[in-house]
Design a protein around this motif. Sequence first.
Motif, PDB file in Angstrom:
ATOM      1  N   GLY B  17       0.476  -1.311  -0.085  1.00 40.63           N
ATOM      2  CA  GLY B  17      -0.367   0.367   0.080  1.00 40.63           C
ATOM      3  C   GLY B  17       0.734   1.299  -0.539  1.00 40.63           C
ATOM      4  O   GLY B  17       0.042   2.276  -0.523  1.00 40.63           O
ATOM      5  N   SER B  20       0.807   3.356  -3.476  1.00 42.03           N
ATOM      6  CA  SER B  20      -0.582   3.620  -3.702  1.00 42.03           C
ATOM      7  C   SER B  20      -0.698   4.936  -2.939  1.00 42.03           C
ATOM      8  O   SER B  20      -0.936   6.190  -3.307  1.00 42.03           O
ATOM      9  CB  SER B  20      -1.993   2.421  -3.300  1.00 42.03           C
ATOM     10  OG  SER B  20      -1.446   1.175  -3.780  1.00 42.03           O
ATOM     11  N   SER B  21       0.146   5.145  -1.594  1.00 44.87           N
ATOM     12  CA  SER B  21      -0.360   6.256  -0.581  1.00 44.87           C
ATOM     13  C   SER B  21       0.367   7.151  -1.151  1.00 44.87           C
ATOM     14  O   SER B  21       0.098   8.163  -1.250  1.00 44.87           O
ATOM     15  CB  SER B  21       0.797   5.826   0.702  1.00 44.87           C
ATOM     16  OG  SER B  21      -0.671   5.291   1.647  1.00 44.87           O
ATOM     17  N   LYS B  24      -1.519   8.606  -3.926  1.00 47.92           N
ATOM     18  CA  LYS B  24      -2.571   9.437  -3.427  1.00 47.92           C
ATOM     19  C   LYS B  24      -1.580  10.563  -3.348  1.00 47.92           C
ATOM     20  O   LYS B  24      -2.617  12.005  -3.602  1.00 47.92           O
ATOM     21  CB  LYS B  24      -2.996   8.296  -2.611  1.00 47.92           C
ATOM     22  CG  LYS B  24      -4.697   9.320  -1.792  1.00 47.92           C
ATOM     23  CD  LYS B  24      -4.435   8.312  -0.478  1.00 47.92           C
ATOM     24  CE  LYS B  24      -6.219   9.796  -0.459  1.00 47.92           C
ATOM     25  NZ  LYS B  24      -6.906   8.805   1.053  1.00 47.92           N
ATOM     26  N   ARG B  38     -10.275   7.825  -4.668  1.00 47.28           N
ATOM     27  CA  ARG B  38     -11.252   6.526  -4.306  1.00 47.28           C
ATOM     28  C   ARG B  38     -11.145   5.014  -5.373  1.00 47.28           C
ATOM     29  O   ARG B  38     -10.218   4.388  -5.734  1.00 47.28           O
ATOM     30  CB  ARG B  38     -12.269   6.760  -4.485  1.00 47.28           C
ATOM     31  CG  ARG B  38     -12.646   5.867  -2.622  1.00 47.28           C
ATOM     32  CD  ARG B  38     -13.800   6.251  -2.113  1.00 47.28           C
ATOM     33  NE  ARG B  38     -14.969   5.153  -2.509  1.00 47.28           N
ATOM     34  CZ  ARG B  38     -15.115   3.993  -2.193  1.00 47.28           C
ATOM     35  NH1 ARG B  38     -14.099   3.990  -1.106  1.00 47.28           N
ATOM     36  NH2 ARG B  38     -15.590   3.385  -2.411  1.00 47.28           N
ATOM     37  N   MET B  41      -6.872   4.658  -6.318  1.00 44.87           N
ATOM     38  CA  MET B  41      -6.793   3.727  -5.229  1.00 44.87           C
ATOM     39  C   MET B  41      -7.328   2.484  -4.734  1.00 44.87           C
ATOM     40  O   MET B  41      -5.712   1.705  -4.655  1.00 44.87           O
ATOM     41  CB  MET B  41      -7.176   4.364  -4.277  1.00 44.87           C
ATOM     42  CG  MET B  41      -5.865   6.050  -3.648  1.00 44.87           C
ATOM     43  SD  MET B  41      -4.795   5.379  -4.584  1.00 44.87           S
ATOM     44  CE  MET B  41      -3.708   6.176  -5.441  1.00 44.87           C
ATOM     45  N   ILE B  42      -8.710   2.791  -5.202  1.00 51.00           N
ATOM     46  CA  ILE B  42      -8.883   0.509  -5.317  1.00 51.00           C
ATOM     47  C   ILE B  42      -8.187  -0.143  -5.932  1.00 51.00           C
ATOM     48  O   ILE B  42      -7.527  -1.249  -5.706  1.00 51.00           O
ATOM     49  CB  ILE B  42     -10.703   1.061  -5.082  1.00 51.00           C
ATOM     50  CG1 ILE B  42     -10.821   1.204  -4.019  1.00 51.00           C
ATOM     51  CG2 ILE B  42     -11.046  -0.646  -5.591  1.00 51.00           C
ATOM     52  CD1 ILE B  42     -12.360   1.520  -4.627  1.00 51.00           C
ATOM     53  N   TYR B  45      -3.906   0.004  -5.576  1.00 54.12           N
ATOM     54  CA  TYR B  45      -3.903  -0.840  -4.567  1.00 54.12           C
ATOM     55  C   TYR B  45      -4.070  -2.344  -4.339  1.00 54.12           C
ATOM     56  O   TYR B  45      -3.090  -3.319  -4.011  1.00 54.12           O
ATOM     57  CB  TYR B  45      -4.811  -0.905  -3.125  1.00 54.12           C
ATOM     58  CG  TYR B  45      -4.338  -1.457  -1.785  1.00 54.12           C
ATOM     59  CD1 TYR B  45      -3.579  -0.889  -1.289  1.00 54.12           C
ATOM     60  CD2 TYR B  45      -5.400  -1.856  -1.478  1.00 54.12           C
ATOM     61  CE1 TYR B  45      -3.343  -1.712   0.322  1.00 54.12           C
ATOM     62  CE2 TYR B  45      -5.675  -3.201  -0.142  1.00 54.12           C
ATOM     63  CZ  TYR B  45      -3.520  -3.297   0.781  1.00 54.12           C
ATOM     64  OH  TYR B  45      -3.517  -3.190   1.606  1.00 54.12           O
ATOM     65  N   GLU B  46      -5.413  -2.333  -4.694  1.00 55.00           N
ATOM     66  CA  GLU B  46      -4.886  -4.232  -5.200  1.00 55.00           C
ATOM     67  C   GLU B  46      -3.923  -4.455  -6.727  1.00 55.00           C
ATOM     68  O   GLU B  46      -3.612  -5.841  -6.088  1.00 55.00           O
ATOM     69  CB  GLU B  46      -6.333  -4.159  -6.248  1.00 55.00           C
ATOM     70  CG  GLU B  46      -7.724  -3.915  -5.394  1.00 55.00           C
ATOM     71  CD  GLU B  46      -8.079  -4.963  -5.027  1.00 55.00           C
ATOM     72  OE1 GLU B  46      -7.506  -6.191  -4.751  1.00 55.00           O
ATOM     73  OE2 GLU B  46      -9.421  -5.542  -3.976  1.00 55.00           O
TER      74      GLU B  46
END
Lengths: 114, 527
Positions: B17, B20-21, B24, B38, B41-42, B45-46
């Motif tokens: 993550g 991803s952070s 973001k 959002r 990010m989903i 992150y996946e």
Amino acid sequence: MNIQDIIKTSGIEIVVSGEKMDIERVFAGDRISDLIHSADERTLIITHLNHISLVQLFNIFEVPGICLITDTDPICELIESAKENKAFLLVSSLEMYETCGVIYAIFQKGNTYQ
Amino acid sequence: MITGSYSVKKGDYLSGGQVSSKIKEILSKLGIASEIIRKIMIAVYEAEMNVIIHSYGGEISFVIDDEKIEVTVKDTGPGIPRIDLAIQEGYSTAPDEAKEMGFGAGMGLPNIKKNSDYFVIHSEPTGTLLKILILVKSDKDFSKVDSYVHVTVEKCKKCLRCISRCPTEAIRLYENNLHILSHHCINCNECIRICPTRVFDLKYYEKNCKEDKQKIFIAPSPWIASVLINYSWEEFEEEIYHKKGFKIFPLALWEDVLIEETQRYIENNEKVKFPLILPVCPAVLYWIQTEYPALIENIAPYLGPVETAINSFPEQRNISFVPSCPAQMSAINSNKNSNMGINMIPPQESYEVIKDICKSINKKKEIDKIHNIDGKKNESDGVITVSGIEQVKTFLENMEKKKLPIHIKTVELYACYNGCFGSPYWIEEPTMAKIIFDSFWKKQRQRYEKKKIDAIFRVSTINSRKGVRLDEDVIVAIQKLSEIEKINKKLPGYDCGVCGAPSCLNFAEDIVVMQKDINGCPYLNKT
């Protein structure tokens, strides 16, 4: 619904107290994919998981709080992350089904008052 | 444009993550809407967790511009053996340790798919490449197809052939101004073919190649055929490599792979909707999106040969390609990633390349004997080929009405007669060119099989194209519709095209939608 109202009425214990008070819904689950799909800044998460993977629910998905169940002691990383993100970390003494039931009842009552 | 790249280690759940952070953080600084962040990010992150859980490690890079964010996730293996299963919800090959942590629910790729506007995955044992594209401007319509037809109005002699010939009635000639309605244009070659004064041409040739160790040349079959007519292919291939540094990959490789992969798909899936349309011709796909949306679910779930060929060299900064039609240009532009350097060579210029290379090669002493004249290759594969605008139109109409005379499993539909061989850009007679190429390919294909070439599963959905709405407000739209009907009744119904629209009904629509003058009809006051 104010998260404090839930805590007061349900007997759920506060491990970390947060600043994001407003919640619109609760999502319970144990699969990260489901949690991130449903998580947002107004969703309280209830889960069995007590793992570092939950940290990203605070960091990336900005959930206002996570509630662990069955008196689980949260791992340090989770506590630290909740503090950093000014989010609630809660622990319920009940099982997931019962915890959800209690919170659901509080939500219903809140709606009746409105 | 903002770019970034981060490495991801195998099994590093503790850092899961973090990439991803970081992404973001950048997106938040750019002020991108939270609901878009959002979604991104989903998906990211996946993808990041997939690299940690399933791969030997990899890299996540992104490019952000004012319209979109494009994320490329690349790992070093071991690859996904069955992508068709991996994109199904609940299918998981995650190890137990991942499952104990709440991962491995089999929702990774489905979640990525749900949250991206465009999503391509390509996997082989040496690594998986995942490309996610999310539009930052939510008002952009992803089903939109830009017209890649260039119009030189000055050359127009107003013969009106294009107006009546265009299969989707996309051309108008009002006030001496010839223009294409881009929401109707399917980027086929019909206007280019029919125009006697060459008003229409391919719109734009991207040339953003950079120096690279290797220069890849994806050669369309008709181009190869025009070499074969006079010269030996082996000599030509050697000479073009020496003179220009081009390493040639025939496009036919990906056409064959698409057919083979589709056969496997049919064998392994019970819920296939027959007849399955092979996405060989992008113009036909745009046509289906525009006029036959009910048939979208019949399209085989793979990228077309051109898009697949380009994406088989994701890191190449020097890929040359000669498009046979505007649709191929459109398909490339909507499926390339921003790392690629693509050199679109105009077909006319590609003949110059042939001439230049062939100066130093001897002409063949005798023409090769040609076998396989009746094109049995396709019959044995169980694939029916339909080509030419009129034939394809009839076929699609019958298919939509479920009136196909025989049971057909797989069909190749080409807007041009004899496929790309019939493109107006190729000067050889299409039937002969095809026979010459097929005969060559039968013998030569195995030479190219050393490099692993795969079909690419089309994960993002093909949407129907939205035409111009009569009005946002349904009630006003209904009023306009009845107005169109009224005006259409007043018009003579000759569909002569003199007004500048292909039919009286089109003219009636334009009167209401584009405020055209009804007096543009030459017969109105005389009938």
